[in-house]
Design an enzyme around this catalytic site. Structure first.
Site, PDB file in Angstrom:
ATOM      1  N   CYS A 126       0.748  -1.314   0.059  1.00 46.70           N
ATOM      2  CA  CYS A 126       0.055  -0.096   0.037  1.00 46.70           C
ATOM      3  C   CYS A 126       0.807   1.304  -0.173  1.00 46.70           C
ATOM      4  CB  CYS A 126      -1.126  -0.014   1.128  1.00 46.70           C
ATOM      5  SG  CYS A 126      -0.288  -0.643   2.592  1.00 46.70           S
ATOM      6  N   HIS A 238      -2.557   6.236   4.378  1.00 44.15           N
ATOM      7  CA  HIS A 238      -1.483   6.376   4.832  1.00 44.15           C
ATOM      8  C   HIS A 238      -0.717   7.773   4.278  1.00 44.15           C
ATOM      9  CE1 HIS A 238      -1.456   2.405   5.678  1.00 44.15           C
ATOM     10  NE2 HIS A 238      -0.679   1.648   4.643  1.00 44.15           N
TER      11      HIS A 238
HETATM   12  N1  LIG Z   1      -4.890  -3.319   4.369  1.00 39.53           N
HETATM   13  C1  LIG Z   1      -4.106  -2.684   3.269  1.00 39.53           C
HETATM   14  O1  LIG Z   1      -3.920  -1.618   3.163  1.00 39.53           O
HETATM   15  C2  LIG Z   1      -3.374  -3.755   2.347  1.00 39.53           C
HETATM   16  C3  LIG Z   1      -2.782  -3.061   1.236  1.00 39.53           C
HETATM   17  C4  LIG Z   1      -1.988  -3.911   0.392  1.00 39.53           C
HETATM   18  C5  LIG Z   1      -2.243  -5.368   0.357  1.00 39.53           C
HETATM   19  N2  LIG Z   1      -2.772  -5.820   1.641  1.00 39.53           N
HETATM   20  C6  LIG Z   1      -2.699  -7.153   1.786  1.00 39.53           C
HETATM   21  O2  LIG Z   1      -4.161  -7.719   1.677  1.00 39.53           O
HETATM   22  C7  LIG Z   1      -4.141  -8.869   2.546  1.00 39.53           C
HETATM   23  C8  LIG Z   1      -5.462  -8.843   3.229  1.00 39.53           C
HETATM   24  O3  LIG Z   1      -5.144  -7.807   3.916  1.00 39.53           O
HETATM   25  P1  LIG Z   1      -6.523  -7.258   4.794  1.00 39.53           P
HETATM   26  O4  LIG Z   1      -5.987  -6.010   5.415  1.00 39.53           O
HETATM   27  O5  LIG Z   1      -7.756  -7.540   4.189  1.00 39.53           O
HETATM   28  O6  LIG Z   1      -6.549  -8.388   5.983  1.00 39.53           O
HETATM   29  P2  LIG Z   1      -7.921  -8.805   6.909  1.00 39.53           P
HETATM   30  O7  LIG Z   1      -8.735  -7.390   7.227  1.00 39.53           O
HETATM   31  O8  LIG Z   1      -7.371  -9.419   8.016  1.00 39.53           O
HETATM   32  O9  LIG Z   1      -8.610 -10.032   6.115  1.00 39.53           O
HETATM   33  C9  LIG Z   1      -8.052 -11.285   5.957  1.00 39.53           C
HETATM   34  C10 LIG Z   1      -8.906 -11.970   4.884  1.00 39.53           C
HETATM   35  O10 LIG Z   1      -8.249 -13.232   4.647  1.00 39.53           O
HETATM   36  C11 LIG Z   1      -8.986 -14.511   5.013  1.00 39.53           C
HETATM   37  N3  LIG Z   1      -8.342 -15.420   5.511  1.00 39.53           N
HETATM   38  C12 LIG Z   1      -7.367 -15.424   6.658  1.00 39.53           C
HETATM   39  N4  LIG Z   1      -7.064 -16.606   6.792  1.00 39.53           N
HETATM   40  C13 LIG Z   1      -7.412 -17.526   5.954  1.00 39.53           C
HETATM   41  C14 LIG Z   1      -7.396 -19.065   5.852  1.00 39.53           C
HETATM   42  N5  LIG Z   1      -6.684 -19.673   6.664  1.00 39.53           N
HETATM   43  N6  LIG Z   1      -8.107 -19.455   4.543  1.00 39.53           N
HETATM   44  C15 LIG Z   1      -9.120 -18.693   4.157  1.00 39.53           C
HETATM   45  N7  LIG Z   1      -9.118 -17.237   4.025  1.00 39.53           N
HETATM   46  C16 LIG Z   1      -8.337 -16.670   5.236  1.00 39.53           C
HETATM   47  C17 LIG Z   1      -9.729 -13.870   6.145  1.00 39.53           C
HETATM   48  O11 LIG Z   1     -11.079 -14.437   6.084  1.00 39.53           O
HETATM   49  P3  LIG Z   1     -11.894 -14.621   7.580  1.00 39.53           P
HETATM   50  O12 LIG Z   1     -12.638 -13.397   7.669  1.00 39.53           O
HETATM   51  O13 LIG Z   1     -12.948 -16.009   7.293  1.00 39.53           O
HETATM   52  O14 LIG Z   1     -11.057 -15.009   8.708  1.00 39.53           O
HETATM   53  C18 LIG Z   1     -10.103 -12.452   5.491  1.00 39.53           C
HETATM   54  O15 LIG Z   1     -11.039 -12.464   4.487  1.00 39.53           O
HETATM   55  C19 LIG Z   1      -2.625  -9.059   3.127  1.00 39.53           C
HETATM   56  O16 LIG Z   1      -1.884  -9.943   2.191  1.00 39.53           O
HETATM   57  C20 LIG Z   1      -2.206  -7.814   3.050  1.00 39.53           C
HETATM   58  O17 LIG Z   1      -0.662  -7.677   3.027  1.00 39.53           O
HETATM   59  C21 LIG Z   1      -3.399  -5.171   2.507  1.00 39.53           C
END
Ligand SMILES: NC(=O)c1ccc[n+]([C@@H]2O[C@H](COP(=O)([O-])OP(=O)(O)OC[C@H]3O[C@@H](n4cnc5c(N)ncnc54)[C@H](OP(=O)(O)O)[C@@H]3O)[C@@H](O)[C@H]2O)c1
Length: 331
Positions: A126, A238
């Site tokens: 991000c 950010h």
């Molecule tokens: N947030 C940002 O600004 C941002 C920016 C760029 C990239 N990212 C990347 O995007 C990804 C997700 O980030 P986020 O902020 O959305 O995280 P988050 O809010 O914690 O969401 C995680 C997601 O992954 C799923 N998940 C976790 N463990 C799993 C498993 N064992 N099997 C299947 N699904 C699973 C969760 O499902 P459940 O609800 O069922 O647990 C949820 O849908 C990360 O790789 C992060 O580095 C984030």
């Protein structure tokens, strides 16, 4: 097209659903996938409720494009499987530096989409996405030599649980109650933590190294960069303080003109009380905002500026959907 989203219940996954709907992305069927704990949950898309499916049993041939936003470990295991049947747009860090996987911010390097070899396209970190949107148009004109970056990153960058922790700790702190940190190494409420992701070589954190390596991959390997990444108690968006040194002389007026005309950028720089952008104002907006453009008085070829962007949009969901749009055009 048939679209699948792995991590659909998370911060980024939910934003991808919103962006697909807002853009009226040509979606025939949308499949929502998460962990077993979310199976059966219903999420609305274009007025219809879609039931969340289990990643472990999901049939990846259902999606022509599959977005992954469930973390690096899930991507490592499941993206290669999904990529046999579907073009994958991956939000995790896992494939970003793979030379056979293009790392894309469409406004900057959509031409790299011509080099897809593994059926995988990576979405940058991000803090990198908003950085390259600002640096690329400046590099094209003044040639960037070196960038010094300090970030002020919101809790949503660390997922939904991290945002909840900021809210809980804020309440506990105001009530003078004991604070326990689960998602962070120190208290995040009313604090600033100079530590994002794991510690790697020479005292740098992985977040700092990601910004450097990814920017080089996306724009130009010759640009020198150094970064300090800090988590602050902000929910979304950010902010980055940048010191950019050019090879060629520049003027502040020209920088303002270049950034005002650059795709994805918006300059708000009035040099008076409130004449700049803050994270709260950038939330929900697609643009990367630039403020406080001023000469570095200690270096005649360098400029200082402040840039702010919604990390869940430019830094993740919006960028991912724009990659899909650019990919469809090129295909
Ligand atoms: N947030 C940002 O600004 C941002 C920016 C760029 C990239 N990212 C990347 O995007 C990804 C997700 O980030 P986020 O902020 O959305 O995280 P988050 O809010 O914690 O969401 C995680 C997601 O992954 C799923 N998940 C976790 N463990 C799993 C498993 N064992 N099997 C299947 N699904 C699973 C969760 O499902 P459940 O609800 O069922 O647990 C949820 O849908 C990360 O790789 C992060 O580095 C984030």
């Amino acid at each position: 097209m048939n679209i699948a989203i792995v991590g659909a219940t998370g911060n980024v996954g939910r934003k991808i659903i919103e962006v697909l709907e807002k853009k009226n992305f040509p979606t025939k069927n949308l499949y929502l996938v998460a962990s077993s704990k979310s199976v059966g949950k219903k999420i609305k898309f274009k007025g219809k409720e879609i039931v969340v499916e289990n990643l472990e049993t999901f049939d990846f041939s259902k999606g022509e494009i599959t977005f992954f936003s469930a973390g690096g470990k899930i991507s490592e295991k499941y993206v290669p499987i999904a990529a046999k049947y579907s073009t994958v747009i991956d939000n995790s860090r896992h494939f970003r530096m793979d030379p056979d996987v293009p790392l894309i911010v469409p406004q900057v390097n959509s031409n790299d989409l011509k080099n897809i070899k593994k059926n995988i396209i990576a979405n940058p970190n991000c803090s990198t996405a908003q950085l390259v949107i600002v640096l690329k148009p400046l590099h094209d004109i003044f040639k960037i030599k070196r960038v010094v970056i300090s970030t002020y990153q919101s809790t949503s960058g660390a997922g939904k649980a991290a945002m909840d922790e900021l809210e809980e700790q804020t309440k506990l702190s105001l009530e003078n109650k004991k604070i326990i940190s689960k998602n962070y190494t120190k208290q995040i409420a009313f604090n600033a933590i100079p530590h994002i992701d794991i510690f790697v070589d020479e005292g740098y954190t992985k977040e700092e190294i990601k910004m450097i390596d990814e920017t080089k991959k996306i724009i130009d390997n010759k640009i020198e960069l150094t970064a300090t990444c800090v988590r602050i108690p902000v929910m979304v968006s950010h902010s980055e303080s940048l010191n950019i040194e050019f090879e060629k002389p520049y003027t502040v007026e020209k920088i303002r003109e270049v950034l005002n005309n650059a795709e994805g950028c918006k300059v708000i720089d009035e040099r008076k009380d409130g004449g700049y952008i803050t994270p709260v104002e950038a939330e929900g907006k697609n643009e990367t905002f630039i403020s406080r453009i001023r000469k570095d008085n200690s270096n005649q070829n360098a400029v200082n500026l402040w840039c702010v962007s919604d990390n869940l949009l430019r830094g993740a969901a919006l960028n991912a959907v724009e990659i899909a749009e650019a990919y469809i055009k090129i295909k």
